[in-house]
Design an enzyme around this catalytic site. Structure first.
Site, PDB file in Angstrom:
ATOM      1  N   ASN A   1       0.866  -1.179   0.000  1.00  0.00           N
ATOM      2  CA  ASN A   1       0.000   0.000   0.000  1.00  0.00           C
ATOM      3  C   ASN A   1       0.900   1.224   0.000  1.00  0.00           C
ATOM      4  O   ASN A   1       1.723   1.383   0.889  1.00  0.00           O
ATOM      5  CB  ASN A   1      -0.878  -0.029   1.255  1.00  0.00           C
ATOM      6  CG  ASN A   1      -1.638   1.269   1.491  1.00  0.00           C
ATOM      7  OD1 ASN A   1      -1.923   1.618   2.617  1.00  0.00           O
ATOM      8  ND2 ASN A   1      -1.964   1.989   0.436  1.00  0.00           N
ATOM      9  N   GLY A   2       0.713   2.095  -0.992  1.00  0.00           N
ATOM     10  CA  GLY A   2       1.520   3.311  -1.037  1.00  0.00           C
ATOM     11  C   GLY A   2       2.063   3.558  -2.426  1.00  0.00           C
ATOM     12  O   GLY A   2       1.540   3.047  -3.413  1.00  0.00           O
TER      13      GLY A   2
ATOM     14  N   TYR B   1     -10.328  11.521   5.773  1.00  0.00           N
ATOM     15  CA  TYR B   1     -11.252  10.905   4.818  1.00  0.00           C
ATOM     16  C   TYR B   1     -11.083   9.400   4.620  1.00  0.00           C
ATOM     17  O   TYR B   1     -12.061   8.651   4.644  1.00  0.00           O
ATOM     18  CB  TYR B   1     -11.116  11.619   3.472  1.00  0.00           C
ATOM     19  CG  TYR B   1     -11.881  10.975   2.335  1.00  0.00           C
ATOM     20  CD1 TYR B   1     -13.274  10.905   2.359  1.00  0.00           C
ATOM     21  CD2 TYR B   1     -11.220  10.441   1.240  1.00  0.00           C
ATOM     22  CE1 TYR B   1     -13.978  10.313   1.323  1.00  0.00           C
ATOM     23  CE2 TYR B   1     -11.912   9.853   0.191  1.00  0.00           C
ATOM     24  CZ  TYR B   1     -13.285   9.785   0.237  1.00  0.00           C
ATOM     25  OH  TYR B   1     -13.974   9.199  -0.775  1.00  0.00           O
TER      26      TYR B   1
END
Ligand code: SF4
Length: 508
Positions: free
Chosen positions: A146-147, A291
């Protein structure tokens, strides 16, 4: 290795196993966000999970991914290992569409890693779905990431000069190739060595035939938590997930965050850890609190729900206005709106209802309907809005198009005034760390003043939360350092794409 491509589902099984017959995913319709520019929200990045020491590791990984589906809906995959073999199934679509009982039955083993993806680097083809499995001189390695790496081009060309052959365009594979080409003698040393050569944002889970690894980049951009399922009759199951909300479904207890610059290894003998990087200031993504992350997750040492509640309260303190009712833009604006309403002493009402079943298929009306995209997703509750001065709470304005449509919708339902309040500062710069933002030229706040934006979205007033207010709202027990580059343009790494940050005035 047998490698098969299905309609939307790919199976990779070690040659000693039977090939997968993964069930085909339904015909894939693009995400409504890509069909309607009206949904100009930033896109989630990816979610990862890892399981060590569970008799049905694949199903545990499936449950974990299910809880992380909000972090990426484009593709998903699970790889498992049983000490000898490594199996991998991945496909395009939602976790529940890809992993039927039949598919899970083809993933044996006590270890698993999983990934759900919205692509930020590399194209969106099945080839780049993860986990990626590479058969290297260091053995079989599966990786889920992830990233976003920011020195990708340099590292990739150096590896290609050294003879690396890339199967995908995903930056996750670069990490595996670095491991394969490392001169370190042990695998764990090779992983630590490789991670210290890449720059950017990564929370990674990796698996070999008999070990699980989990690591975060030195600045800790993306979250990664570690948990444990207590087994009364044997060793505990150790689990990792992008967000702690995944642990609840697994009945795992949150243990701790993987630290920035930490590499954790789990084997039959237990958990060991090392810091492969030290002394780099932490810059965790503050937008996770605004968010991305679920409010029921605890990330960067702090509950997301608590941060959003504080954002709402601070927003009310900074930019209160006489009004009758506070209304969230669902779903992400809800917690901040609750905080705002409580602080302002105003009633909180669900004046906009979100249709959660706006799926990946629909039939457009024959006649073009004004603001169709937003109407498909949101509907006003007229009796709550009619004749009222409404404070509308949302978490961001990206291009401004969606905000304008929502303000119009609330006014069209009879509201006397619509005051828009945003629970973070103006988004003025793109992200290079795994969040899909438009270029600076398309970010309305990078090119227009707040008053110009207010006129464009046709609100009675517009205010954003200050940067100080946001930082204060997310100030956890661990006093994290946060990346705030999309609000400030101050990037914590030297590598940025200059083209993306050139300001060009948008035409309104
Ligand atoms: S630039 Fe913004 S979205 Fe990207 S990591 Fe930093 S805070 Fe998060």
């Amino acid at each position: 290795m047998t490698r098969r491509l299905f309609q939307g589902v790919e199976g990779e099984i070690d040659e000693t196993n039977e090939p997968s017959s993964g069930k085909a995913a339904p015909f894939l319709i693009p995400d409504p966000c890509s069909l309607f520019p009206a949904f100009d929200k930033l896109r989630e990045e990816c979610g990862v999970v890892a399981i060590h020491g569970h008799p049905d590791a694949a199903r545990q990984a499936y449950l974990g991914l299910y809880a992380l589906q909000h972090r990426g809906q484009e593709s998903a995959g699970i790889a498992t290992a049983d000490g000898h073999h490594l199996a991998n199934i991945k496909g395009m679509g939602l976790v529940s569409e890809i992993f039927t009982d039949d598919a899970l039955a083809k993933l044996p083993g006590q270890m698993a890693i999983g990934h759900t993806r919205y692509s930020t680097t590399g194209d969106s083809a099945l080839l780049n779905a993860q986990p990626i499995r590479v058969d290297s001189v260091k053995g079989l390695i599966a990786i889920a990431h992830n990233g976003n790496l920011v020195n990708l081009g340099n590292v990739r060309s150096r590896l290609e000069r050294d003879g690396a052959y890339f199967q995908t365009t995903s930056d996750s594979e670069i990490i595996v190739q670095l491991i394969a080409h490392s001169r370190a003698s042990t695998l764990v040393d090779a992983i630590a060595d490789s991670l210290s050569h890449v720059e950017g944002a990564f929370s990674i889970v990796m698996m070999t035939r008999d070990r699980i690894f989990a690591a975060r980049d030195p600045r800790g951009f993306r979250p990664l938590s570690m948990g444990r399922i207590k087994n009364p009759d044997g060793p505990d199951t150790v689990v990792f997930a992008s967000e702690s909300c995944a642990f609840d479904l697994l009945r795992a207890e949150f243990e701790r965050d993987v630290l920035p610059g930490e590499l954790v290894m789990v084997t039959e003998d237990g958990v060991t850890s090392r810091q492969y990087s030290t002394g780099v200031p932490q810059s965790s993504c503050i937008f996770e609190h605004v968010y991305f992350a679920r409010p029921d997750s605890r990330i960067f040492g702090r509950w997301v729900q608590e941060s959003r509640d504080q954002m709402g309260r601070q927003l009310a303190r900074e930019s209160g206005v006489p009004a009758d009712v506070v209304v969230p833009v669902p779903d992400s604006g809800v917690t901040a709106a609750l905080g705002y309403a409580e602080q302002a002493g105003l009633p909180f009402r669900f004046g906009l209802i979100r249709n959660h079943y706006v799926g990946r298929t629909f039939i457009e009306p024959e006649q073009r309907v004004r603001d169709f995209g937003v109407r498909l997703k949101l509907n006003p509750v007229r009796n709550l809005l009619e004749g009222k001065r409404v404070i509308l709470i949302d978490d961001s304005i990206i291009r401004g198009t969606t905000s304008r449509k929502i303000v119009r919708m609330v006014r069209g339902a009879g509201a006397k005034e619509v005051h828009l309040r945003i629970s973070c500062p103006p988004t003025i710069s793109p992200c290079f760390y795994g969040v899909d933002t438009p270029s600076k030229r398309d970010l309305i706040a990078a090119n227009k003043s707040i008053e110009e934006i207010r006129r464009y979205i046709e609100a009675a007033s517009l205010a954003y939360l200050s940067l100080e207010g946001l930082l204060q709202s997310c100030d956890g027990d661990e006093h994290n350092g946060y990346c705030t580059a999309c609000y400030t343009g101050n990037y914590p790494t030297q590598w940025v794409d200059v083209d993306e940050i050139l300001p060009v005035t948008v035409s309104l």
